[in-house]
Write an enzyme that holds these catalytic residues in place. Sequence first.
Site, mmCIF file in Angstrom:
data_model
loop_
_atom_site.group_PDB
_atom_site.id
_atom_site.type_symbol
_atom_site.label_atom_id
_atom_site.label_comp_id
_atom_site.label_asym_id
_atom_site.label_seq_id
_atom_site.Cartn_x
_atom_site.Cartn_y
_atom_site.Cartn_z
ATOM 1 N N ALA A 37 0.801 -1.229 0.000
ATOM 2 C CA ALA A 37 0.000 0.000 0.000
ATOM 3 C C ALA A 37 0.843 1.292 0.000
ATOM 4 C CB ALA A 37 -0.980 -0.019 1.172
ATOM 5 N N ASN A 168 -6.731 1.325 6.015
ATOM 6 C CA ASN A 168 -6.319 0.162 5.230
ATOM 7 C C ASN A 168 -6.137 -1.111 6.049
ATOM 8 O OD1 ASN A 168 -5.888 -0.762 2.708
ATOM 9 N ND2 ASN A 168 -3.955 0.311 2.379
ATOM 10 N N ARG A 170 -7.474 -4.897 7.470
ATOM 11 C CA ARG A 170 -8.375 -6.022 7.232
ATOM 12 C C ARG A 170 -9.029 -6.290 8.579
ATOM 13 N NH1 ARG A 170 -6.437 -10.560 4.384
ATOM 14 N NH2 ARG A 170 -8.632 -10.676 3.862
ATOM 15 N N SER A 196 -12.536 3.694 4.544
ATOM 16 C CA SER A 196 -13.766 3.172 3.949
ATOM 17 C C SER A 196 -14.825 3.264 5.053
ATOM 18 C CB SER A 196 -13.570 1.721 3.521
ATOM 19 O OG SER A 196 -13.342 0.924 4.671
ATOM 20 N N ALA A 230 -17.096 2.882 -6.412
ATOM 21 C CA ALA A 230 -17.573 3.505 -7.654
ATOM 22 C C ALA A 230 -18.403 4.766 -7.397
ATOM 23 C CB ALA A 230 -18.397 2.502 -8.446
ATOM 24 N N GLY A 232 -17.647 7.170 -5.501
ATOM 25 C CA GLY A 232 -16.785 8.338 -5.280
ATOM 26 C C GLY A 232 -16.391 8.463 -3.831
ATOM 27 N N GLY A 256 -5.565 -1.321 -4.961
ATOM 28 C CA GLY A 256 -4.740 -0.127 -5.097
ATOM 29 C C GLY A 256 -5.527 1.161 -5.297
ATOM 30 N N GLY A 258 -7.614 2.675 -3.348
ATOM 31 C CA GLY A 258 -7.570 3.523 -2.156
ATOM 32 C C GLY A 258 -6.232 4.255 -2.034
ATOM 33 N N ASP A 259 -5.146 3.569 -2.358
ATOM 34 C CA ASP A 259 -3.819 4.187 -2.256
ATOM 35 C C ASP A 259 -3.654 5.279 -3.315
ATOM 36 O OD1 ASP A 259 -3.207 2.160 -0.300
ATOM 37 O OD2 ASP A 259 -2.987 0.781 -1.992
HETATM 38 P P1 ATP Z 1 -8.452 -0.573 -1.468
HETATM 39 O O1 ATP Z 1 -8.180 -0.619 0.000
HETATM 40 O O2 ATP Z 1 -8.910 -1.889 -2.056
HETATM 41 O O3 ATP Z 1 -7.347 0.045 -2.273
HETATM 42 P P2 ATP Z 1 -10.476 1.314 -0.629
HETATM 43 O O4 ATP Z 1 -11.600 0.540 -0.013
HETATM 44 O O5 ATP Z 1 -9.488 1.939 0.249
HETATM 45 O O6 ATP Z 1 -9.725 0.382 -1.704
HETATM 46 P P3 ATP Z 1 -12.233 2.361 -2.673
HETATM 47 O O7 ATP Z 1 -13.405 3.077 -2.133
HETATM 48 O O8 ATP Z 1 -12.416 1.002 -3.220
HETATM 49 O O9 ATP Z 1 -11.071 2.430 -1.577
HETATM 50 O O10 ATP Z 1 -11.568 3.223 -3.827
HETATM 51 C C1 ATP Z 1 -10.983 4.484 -3.578
HETATM 52 C C2 ATP Z 1 -11.529 5.518 -4.538
HETATM 53 O O11 ATP Z 1 -11.242 5.125 -5.895
HETATM 54 C C3 ATP Z 1 -13.036 5.688 -4.450
HETATM 55 O O12 ATP Z 1 -13.378 6.612 -3.426
HETATM 56 C C4 ATP Z 1 -13.344 6.218 -5.848
HETATM 57 O O13 ATP Z 1 -13.043 7.588 -5.949
HETATM 58 C C5 ATP Z 1 -12.352 5.444 -6.732
HETATM 59 N N1 ATP Z 1 -12.927 4.179 -7.227
HETATM 60 C C6 ATP Z 1 -12.780 2.940 -6.709
HETATM 61 N N2 ATP Z 1 -13.459 2.018 -7.418
HETATM 62 C C7 ATP Z 1 -14.057 2.689 -8.443
HETATM 63 C C8 ATP Z 1 -14.892 2.294 -9.556
HETATM 64 N N3 ATP Z 1 -15.265 1.033 -9.749
HETATM 65 N N4 ATP Z 1 -15.308 3.261 -10.397
HETATM 66 C C9 ATP Z 1 -14.965 4.551 -10.218
HETATM 67 N N5 ATP Z 1 -14.171 4.983 -9.200
HETATM 68 C C10 ATP Z 1 -13.708 4.066 -8.313
HETATM 69 MG MG MG Z 2 -8.199 0.788 1.462
#
Ligand code: ATP
Ligand code: MG
Length: 311
Positions: A37, A168, A170, A196, A230, A232, A256, A258-259
């Site tokens: 990450a 980040n 689990r 999240s 997705a 946002g 990735g 989120g990063d």
């Molecule tokens: P991870 O820990 O798996 O890297 P996360 O849970 O920390 O992910 P997500 O919410 O999955 O974070 O993704 C981070 C940002 O990336 C979201 O807030 C959004 O802006 C963008 N994003 C993620 N998935 C999508 C998608 N399918 N379509 C459009 N934007 C996305």
């Molecule tokens: Mg994350």
Amino acid sequence: MPEVIALGEALVEVMRPGKGIPLDRPSVFLGPYPSGAPAIFADAVARLGMSSGFIGCVGADPFGRCLTDRLQADGVDASRVEVVTDAATGVAFVGYDEEGGRQFVFHIAGAAAGRLGPEHVDAGYIQGARWLHITGSSLAVSERMRDACYKAVEFATQAGLMISFDPNLRAELMDPDDVRRLVEPVLTHASIVLPSGAEARLLAGEESDDAACWALLERGVQIVALKRGAAGSAIFARGERIEVPGFQVSEVDPTGAGDCYAAGLAVALLQGLDVVQAARFANAVGALAVTQQGPMEGAPMQEDVARLLST
Ligand code: ATP
Ligand code: MG
């Protein structure tokens, strides 16, 4: 001297090419893909055109070169990446079940990645920067890595750097009280937290995502950026909650995102954008990140983001 610094686990990811190929039987893998990450974050910052540095450890093997070559090719300062000769580079094996859920086998704490300790963190390097990023995954690897992160936070706080924290975690694998205890020394000094919904609820001990984000703000965090896949993200700052819609893309691999989102937010805020514009920029970075297979492969260049923002 890099403007943005991250530290923690660097590893390669090796994954099944599709769903329904469990990790407990022989079959094919794709990779190695550079990952970890905080390494993804540092790489994404550099691709967005801002100087970044990564502190971590890899082995003296091809997987280690896969990582350092990528970081250097993208312009990350890898001068603080130690190549250790008596441990192999960290690896995560990933499989997907039919529903898209993930299965992992990790070699991190006992691998080169786990050698990162407080001795790798020096005040001058951290305090020459403007921004420090910490991810909760690093706090869970080992006590040494945790101490390295706490030390970096201490140096950053002394010098008034912005500190971002991506939980980040689990969370399902850990006791909530343990999580809160490990995170406390970082959360106390963080200016920006990027959870999240589940992570926010866990950290704040609240029932709803919103209540949890408000509770984090009350603890003195300036900005909470709630990541919503997705959909946002939602920004909680200065007593307001602002919904920032996501971009429509076709998702290939969410790892990735989120990063990359965190990298986008850091770069945009450092460039002086207001927080809502910065979140829109970060949403675009996160959206582009999911369009490629591999955790770091989709980290976009500045011009890719500009193109998506202008659509
Ligand atoms: P991870 O820990 O798996 O890297 P996360 O849970 O920390 O992910 P997500 O919410 O999955 O974070 O993704 C981070 C940002 O990336 C979201 O807030 C959004 O802006 C963008 N994003 C993620 N998935 C999508 C998608 N399918 N379509 C459009 N934007 C996305
Ligand atoms: Mg994350």
